[in-house]
Scaffold this active site. Structure first.
Site, PDB file in Angstrom:
ATOM      1  N   GLU A   9     -97.455 -20.537 -69.059  1.00  0.00           N
ATOM      2  CA  GLU A   9     -98.302 -21.635 -68.565  1.00  0.00           C
ATOM      3  C   GLU A   9     -97.833 -23.029 -68.991  1.00  0.00           C
ATOM      4  O   GLU A   9     -97.885 -23.965 -68.206  1.00  0.00           O
ATOM      5  CB  GLU A   9     -99.757 -21.475 -69.061  1.00  0.00           C
ATOM      6  N   ASP A  82    -101.143 -15.958 -70.387  1.00  0.00           N
ATOM      7  CA  ASP A  82    -102.014 -15.468 -71.457  1.00  0.00           C
ATOM      8  C   ASP A  82    -102.636 -14.122 -71.107  1.00  0.00           C
ATOM      9  O   ASP A  82    -102.739 -13.740 -69.938  1.00  0.00           O
ATOM     10  CB  ASP A  82    -103.118 -16.496 -71.757  1.00  0.00           C
ATOM     11  N   ASP A  84    -105.754 -12.967 -71.318  1.00  0.00           N
ATOM     12  CA  ASP A  84    -107.140 -12.833 -70.887  1.00  0.00           C
ATOM     13  C   ASP A  84    -107.241 -12.828 -69.366  1.00  0.00           C
ATOM     14  O   ASP A  84    -106.232 -12.831 -68.655  1.00  0.00           O
ATOM     15  CB  ASP A  84    -108.001 -13.947 -71.495  1.00  0.00           C
ATOM     16  N   GLU A  86    -108.220 -15.144 -67.311  1.00  0.00           N
ATOM     17  CA  GLU A  86    -107.674 -16.364 -66.715  1.00  0.00           C
ATOM     18  C   GLU A  86    -106.155 -16.269 -66.624  1.00  0.00           C
ATOM     19  O   GLU A  86    -105.549 -16.635 -65.615  1.00  0.00           O
ATOM     20  CB  GLU A  86    -108.082 -17.572 -67.561  1.00  0.00           C
ATOM     21  N   TYR A 285    -103.439 -15.445 -80.476  1.00  0.00           N
ATOM     22  CA  TYR A 285    -104.113 -16.017 -79.307  1.00  0.00           C
ATOM     23  C   TYR A 285    -105.530 -16.460 -79.658  1.00  0.00           C
ATOM     24  O   TYR A 285    -106.275 -15.744 -80.324  1.00  0.00           O
ATOM     25  CB  TYR A 285    -104.141 -14.998 -78.170  1.00  0.00           C
ATOM     26  N   ARG A 287    -108.196 -17.270 -77.745  1.00  0.00           N
ATOM     27  CA  ARG A 287    -109.381 -16.902 -76.939  1.00  0.00           C
ATOM     28  C   ARG A 287    -109.605 -15.406 -77.099  1.00  0.00           C
ATOM     29  O   ARG A 287    -108.962 -14.601 -76.442  1.00  0.00           O
ATOM     30  CB  ARG A 287    -109.177 -17.278 -75.473  1.00  0.00           C
ATOM     31  N   HIS A 330    -108.382  -7.529 -78.652  1.00  0.00           N
ATOM     32  CA  HIS A 330    -107.061  -7.228 -79.187  1.00  0.00           C
ATOM     33  C   HIS A 330    -107.038  -7.509 -80.688  1.00  0.00           C
ATOM     34  O   HIS A 330    -107.061  -6.600 -81.486  1.00  0.00           O
ATOM     35  CB  HIS A 330    -105.987  -8.050 -78.460  1.00  0.00           C
TER      36      HIS A 330
END
Length: 860
Positions: A9, A82, A84, A86, A285, A287, A330
Site C-alpha cells: 500500500e 495488509d 485485514d 481492508e 501490524y 490493526r 493473529h
C-alpha cells in the site's frame, strides 16, 4: 527488470520490504485504495443485487498505468497488502484493475515486517479470500447507502452540509447523551471527614476517613465537638495478601486508549505513529483485536526479562481474545525485537516504548502486595475511622509498567505504619470539608473508544476516522475548559479547637474532553425520532456481527444488504415528507421591544433571534458562544448576546471624534469599539484584565484605543507596544517579545522595552543548539529538551538522541520532510517568485482620459 513484482500500500512499507527481499524483487506501492465506488447513483445498482460500480480515482490513474507496465515485465506478481479485510479488498481491487487472475494470483500476508516473516509469507502464499473481500464490500456499500441517504434527509430537514453515518451517528449520540446527563444533574453537597493520625512512635503519620455520614455543616460541627478530648484507639487490624496481574499486550483499541491516557495522543495520531512504526519494521501490524503473542515473542521476552531483572521476574503467559468475531486474530501489537530505541522522532519513540513495556510486563510475574485495613474508634462519641494501605512485597511487572485509568477520582494508596490492636494513636488534625456530588465525566477520545468497543459498535480500525469525522463536521468539539471558582466550607479540629474557613477551588476544569454542539443534539433527536433502528446500539452491533458472518462465509452479503436496505429506504421516503427540525425554542419577549426571543439552528449554527421573520421588520440575530446550548440558555443570556451583536454596551462618546465607544465581546474576547458597526473606519482594542465588558470606563477605553504605541527607535528600528490575541507584546525588527505580567502596555517606557528585547535575545541564544538556516534549527524547548524547529513548528527528539550529531538531512526527516522534497519546494517557490515578477512587469494599467475613453499603458 526484477523477476518478481510485489505490490504493497505505502512507499514506506515498500522501502522496508524491498531491503529485506533483495534484488530479485521489485516492491511498488499502490498508495492505498486504487479505486472506489462511483459517485453516480451511489455507485450501487440496488435493483440488481446491490452490484457495485467501481472507478479508478483520477489521481491514481498514473499509479495504475505504472503498475500495469511493471506487471507485464514481471514473471510473478505478489499482492502484499495488509492482512485485514481492508487489505484483502485492496488486493482484490488491484487484481481486477491490473487484469490479474483473482483465482491464481499469489497473495502474501504477514503481521510484522521482518526478514523471517517476509520469507515465510513468500514460501506460503495463498489466493485472495473473497469472503473477507465481500465483508469489506458489504460494509462499504451499506455505509455509502446509509451515509448518502441520511445526509440527504438532514440537508432537507435540518441544515445543509450535514452528514450522518451508521457508526458516526452512534458515536455522536453517546456524547449527546452524556452531555444531557451533565446538564440535568443536580449538584448536592455533603461533608467528608478525614483524620491525620500519628503512630505511637510519632515518627510516621497516616490518614483515615470517618465511616459515617455528615449531611450539613451543623452536623459536621456537632461531630467535631464530640471528638474533642477523645482518645483514638486501634480497634482492629486486618491484613490480607493480594496480587496484581499485568494487563494483556495491546490490541488496537487498548493502544489508542493508553496512548491517550499516558501520552495525550489523539486516536488518529496514535494510528498514524503506529502505522509508521509498523512500516519501518519495528512493531507488528497495528490493526488487531487479538491479545495473542507468538512463541518467538514470548521466548524473546523471557530472555530479556531474565537478563535485565532476574529469573523470578519472568512468567511466560498466553492471553485469550475476549472480543467476539475478532477479525484480525493473529497477534497483539508488539515490538519485532527487544530494541530499546528505534526512532529519533520523539512521539514515535514514546509510543514504541509503551508498546515494548506493555509487552514485557505481560510476560512478567504478578506483583505481590499486602493490603491492610485498620479501624480506629474515638472514645467520646464512638466515631469509627477507617484507614487502608498497601505494601508492595514484590514489584513484579510493576518494575516495568502500570496500566493507566480513566477514573478521574482514583486515590493514591498510602503505606500504613505498624499498628497493634488496643494501641492509641495521636490525632494531629481532623478536617471536615464540604464536598459536592458530580455527574459522570465527559468522554475523552480514550473513554469513547472504550465505550464503543463495549457496545460492539464499529471496529478498532474505524474509531480514528469516526472521531476525526464528527469533530470535522462540527458535531463535537475537542478542547480544554478552564472551569469556574467555587467556595467550600472547611472545618478543622486541631489541639481541641475548631476553626472554620471558607476556601476556594476550581470546579469543572476539563482537559481534552469531547463536547457536543447544538447541531449534534438537534440531529441526534431527529434521527432518533425518525430512524430508531439506525440509532439503536444493539442494532448497530448486530450489523457488525453480520459482517463477521460474511467474512467467515456463513452469510451471503447481497441478502444481508437487502434485508437491511428495504425497510431503511421506506423510512427515508416517509421522513422526506415530514416537517423540518431546527431545534427551535421560544425563550420569551424582549421587555424593551416586546418582540419574541427564540433560539434555533441557523445557517451557520445555533443562533438567538429577536423578532419574527417579516418584510417590514427584519429580525436581529446573534450566535451562541461555544459553552452555551439551545436547551439551557436563558432569556437574559440571549438578550445579552443580541445587545452585544448590536454594538455592545455604550460607554460614552469620544470627545475628539464624537463617535460612540462600546464595550463588547469580539471574536477573540472582550474589546472596546470606536464607531458604529456600519462605520468603515471603526477601531478596536482588546480589554485588558482585570477590566471586563461590564466594568471598563470611557477614560480606560480611550486609553486602550491609543494602542499600538510607538515607544521610539532602537538599533535604527522602531519599537511599538500593542496587545494581540495572546496578550501584550513589543514589536521590534520583525520580532515579538511578550510583556511580563507586571508590565502595563499603556505605561511601559523605552528603557524597559529595550531591557525585555535584550532578555529575549539572551534566552533565544541560550536555547540554540545548532542552526542550519533560518527555517531549520535545533533548539531547547521551554523544559530544556532538544527539539527540531522547522518552519515555525517544533518536533521533539527521542531522549537518547544526541542533537549535536544530527545532520540537516536527519533533522528534515524528523520534521517529516522526505528526501528531495525540500529542494523541490525551494525550486517551486523560486519559480513562483520569478513568475510573479514577470507578471508584474507585463501588467497593464487602465485609466480614463478626460473624454471618458480608456487608454492602456504598460507599467515601466
Amino acid at each position: 527488470m526484477a523477476k518478481n513484482l510485489v505490490i504493497v500500500e505505502s512507499p514506506a512499507k515498500a522501502k522496508t520490504i524491498g531491503k529485506l527481499l533483495g534484488s530479485d524483487y521489485l516492491v511498488k506501492p499502490s498508495f492505498g485504495h486504487i479505486r472506489d465506488l462511483a459517485k453516480k447513483n451511489y455507485g450501487i445498482d440496488i435493483e440488481h443485487g446491490f452490484e457495485p460500480t467501481y472507478e479508478v480515482d483520477a489521481e491514481k490513474k498514473k499509479v495504475v498505468a505504472e503498475l500495469r507496465k511493471d506487471c507485464k515485465a514481471a514473471d510473478q506478481v505478489w499482492l502484499a497488502s495488509d492482512e485485514d479485510r481492508e487489505g484483502e479488498a485492496i488486493a482484490w481491487h488491484l487484481a481486477v484493475t491490473l487484469k490479474l487472475p483473482v483465482e491464481t494470483t499469489k497473495r502474501i500476508v504477514f503481521h510484522e515486517i521482518t526478514k523471517k516473516a517476509i520469507d515465510e509469507a513468500v514460501l506460503n502464499p495463498r489466493t485472495i479470500d473473497m469472503n473477507l473481500v465481500n465483508a469489506q464490500q458489504a460494509r462499504r456499500i451499506l455505509d455509502r447507502l446509509v451515509g448518502f441517504e441520511l445526509s440527504e434527509v438532514l440537508w432537507k430537514k435540518v441544515k445543509s452540509n450535514l452528514s450522518a453515518g451508521r457508526v458516526q451517528s452512534m458515536a455522536v449520540r453517546l456524547i449527546v447523551e452524556r452531555e444531557r446527563e451533565i446538564m440535568s444533574f443536580n449538584v448536592s453537597d455533603y461533608y467528608k471527614a478525614v483524620a491525620k493520625f500519628a503512630a505511637p512512635d510519632t515518627k510516621s503519620s497516616f490518614r483515615a476517613e470517618y465511616s459515617g455520614d455528615l449531611k450539613d455543616e451543623a452536623q459536621a460541627k456537632k461531630f467535631l465537638e464530640g471528638c474533642k478530648g477523645s482518645d483514638f484507639v486501634v480497634k482492629s487490624v486486618e491484613t490480607k495478601p493480594g496480587k496484581r496481574t499485568p494487563a494483556p499486550p495491546f490490541t488496537t483499541s487498548t493502544l489508542q486508549q493508553e496512548a491517550s491516557r499516558k501520552l495525550g495522543f489523539s486516536v488518529s495520531q496514535t494510528m498514524s505513529l503506529a502505522q509508521s512504526l509498523y512500516e519501518s519494521g519495528f512493531i507488528t501490524y497495528m490493526r488487531t483485536d487479538s491479545v495473542n503473542l507468538s512463541d518467538v515473542c514470548t521466548n524473546a521476552c523471557k530472555e530479556f526479562i531474565t537478563k535485565e531483572y532476574g529469573a523470578n521476574y519472568s512468567k511466560p503467559r498466553q492471553y485469550k481474545t475476549k472480543s467476539k468475531g475478532a477479525q484480525e486474530a493473529h497477534e497483539a501489537i508488539r515490538p519485532t525485537s527487544m530494541k530499546l530505541v528505534v526512532s529519533q522522532k520523539w512521539d514515535e519513540q514514546r509510543l514504541y516504548e509503551i508498546i515494548l513495556k506493555r509487552t514485557l510486563a505481560s510476560q512478567m510475574s504478578d506483583a505481590v502486595i499486602e493490603r491492610t485495613n485498620v479501624s480506629i474508634e474515638a472514645s467520646n462519641n464512638k466515631a469509627q475511622f477507617s484507614a487502608t494501605g498497601e505494601f508492595i512485597k514484590f514489584d513484579g511487572f510493576l518494575k516495568v509498567y502500570l496500566e493507566g485509568t480513566d477514573d478521574e477520582t482514583a486515590k493514591d494508596e498510602q503505606l500504613l505504619p505498624a499498628l497493634t490492636v488496643g494501641s492509641k494513636v495521636k490525632l494531629n488534625e481532623l478536617e471536615v470539608n464540604q464536598r459536592f456530588t458530580h455527574a459522570q465525566p465527559r468522554y475523552t477520545e480514550a473513554s469513547l473508544v472504550k465505550r464503543l468497543e463495549e457496545l460492539g459498535i464499529g471496529r478498532p480500525s474505524t474509531y480514528a476516522p469516526i472521531i476525526t469525522t464528527i469533530i470535522k463536521r462540527g458535531y463535537v468539539l475537542k478542547e480544554d475548559r478552564t472551569g469556574t471558582e467555587r467556595e467550600y466550607v472547611s472545618l478543622v479540629l486541631k489541639d481541641d479547637k475548631i476553626s472554620r474557613n471558607v476556601k476556594k477551588e476550581n470546579t469543572g476544569y476539563e482537559k481534552n474532553k469531547l463536547f457536543c454542539t447544538d447541531i449534534a443534539m438537534v440531529v441526534t433527536d431527529y434521527l432518533s425520532e425518525h430512524f430508531n433502528d439506525i440509532m439503536d446500539y444493539n442494532f448497530t452491533a448486530t450489523v457488525e456481527k453480520d459482517f463477521d458472518e460474511i467474512a467467515e462465509g456463513n452469510l451471503e452479503w447481497a441478502k444481508m444488504l437487502k434485508d437491511f436496505y428495504d425497510p431503511f429506504h421506506d423510512t427515508i421516503q416517509k421522513s422526506i415528507e415530514g416537517k423540518r427540525s431546527v431545534g427551535e425554542r421560544i425563550l420569551g419577549e424582549d421587555p424593551q421591544t416586546g418582540k419574541v426571543v427564540m433560539v434555533r439552528i441557523g445557517r451557520f449554527g445555533p443562533i438567538v433571534q429577536l423578532g419574527e421573520n417579516s418584510e417590514e421588520d427584519k429580525p436581529v440575530y446573534a450566535s451562541l458562544s461555544k459553552d452555551q446550548h439551545i436547551e439551557t440558555i436563558t432569556l437574559e443570556e440571549a438578550l445579552n448576546l443580541i445587545n452585544n451583536e448590536q454594538g455592545g454596551r455604550l460607554i460614552g462618546v469620544d470627545p475628539q471624534t464624537e463617535k460612540n465607544v462600546y464595550a463588547r465581546v469580539g471574536r477573540f474576547g472582550p474589546m472596546v469599539q470606536l464607531g458604529e458597526n456600519t462605520d468603515p473606519d471603526k477601531r478596536y482594542a482588546t480589554i485588558l484584565k482585570p477590566l471586563t465588558v461590564e466594568t471598563v470606563t470611557l477614560p480606560q477605553a480611550l486609553k486602550l484605543l491609543e494602542l499600538p504605541r510607538t515607544i521610539g527607535e532602537y538599533e535604527g528600528k522602531k519599537i511599538t507596544v500593542s496587545v494581540g490575541r495572546f496578550g501584550p507584546y513589543i514589536a521590534h525588527n520583525s520580532k515579538f517579545v511578550s510583556l511580563k505580567k507586571t508590565d502595563d502596555p499603556l505605561t511601559i517606557g523605552y528603557d524597559r522595552c529595550v531591557e525585555l528585547i535584550l532578555q529575549k535575545r539572551e534566552t533565544d541564544a541560550a536555547r540554540m543548539i545548532k542552526e542550519f538556516n533560518e527555517n531549520l534549527k535545533i533548539v531547547k524547548d521551554r523544559w530544556g529538551h532538544p527539539t527540531v524547529f522547522y518552519k515555525k513548528k517544533y518536533f521533539k527528539l527521542a531522549a537518547q538522541t544526541d542533537p549535536e550529531k544530527l545532520t540537516e538531512a536527519e533533522c528534515l526527516a524528523i520534521a517529516g520532510v522526505k528526501p528531495g522534497e525540500q529542494e523541490e519546494k525551494e525550486v517551486k517557490e523560486k519559480a513562483k517568485k520569478t513568475s510573479t515578477k514577470k507578471t508584474a512587469a507585463k501588467k497593464t494599467t487602465t485609466k480614463k482620459t478626460d473624454s471618458g475613453k480608456k487608454t492602456t499603458k504598460k507599467s515601466e
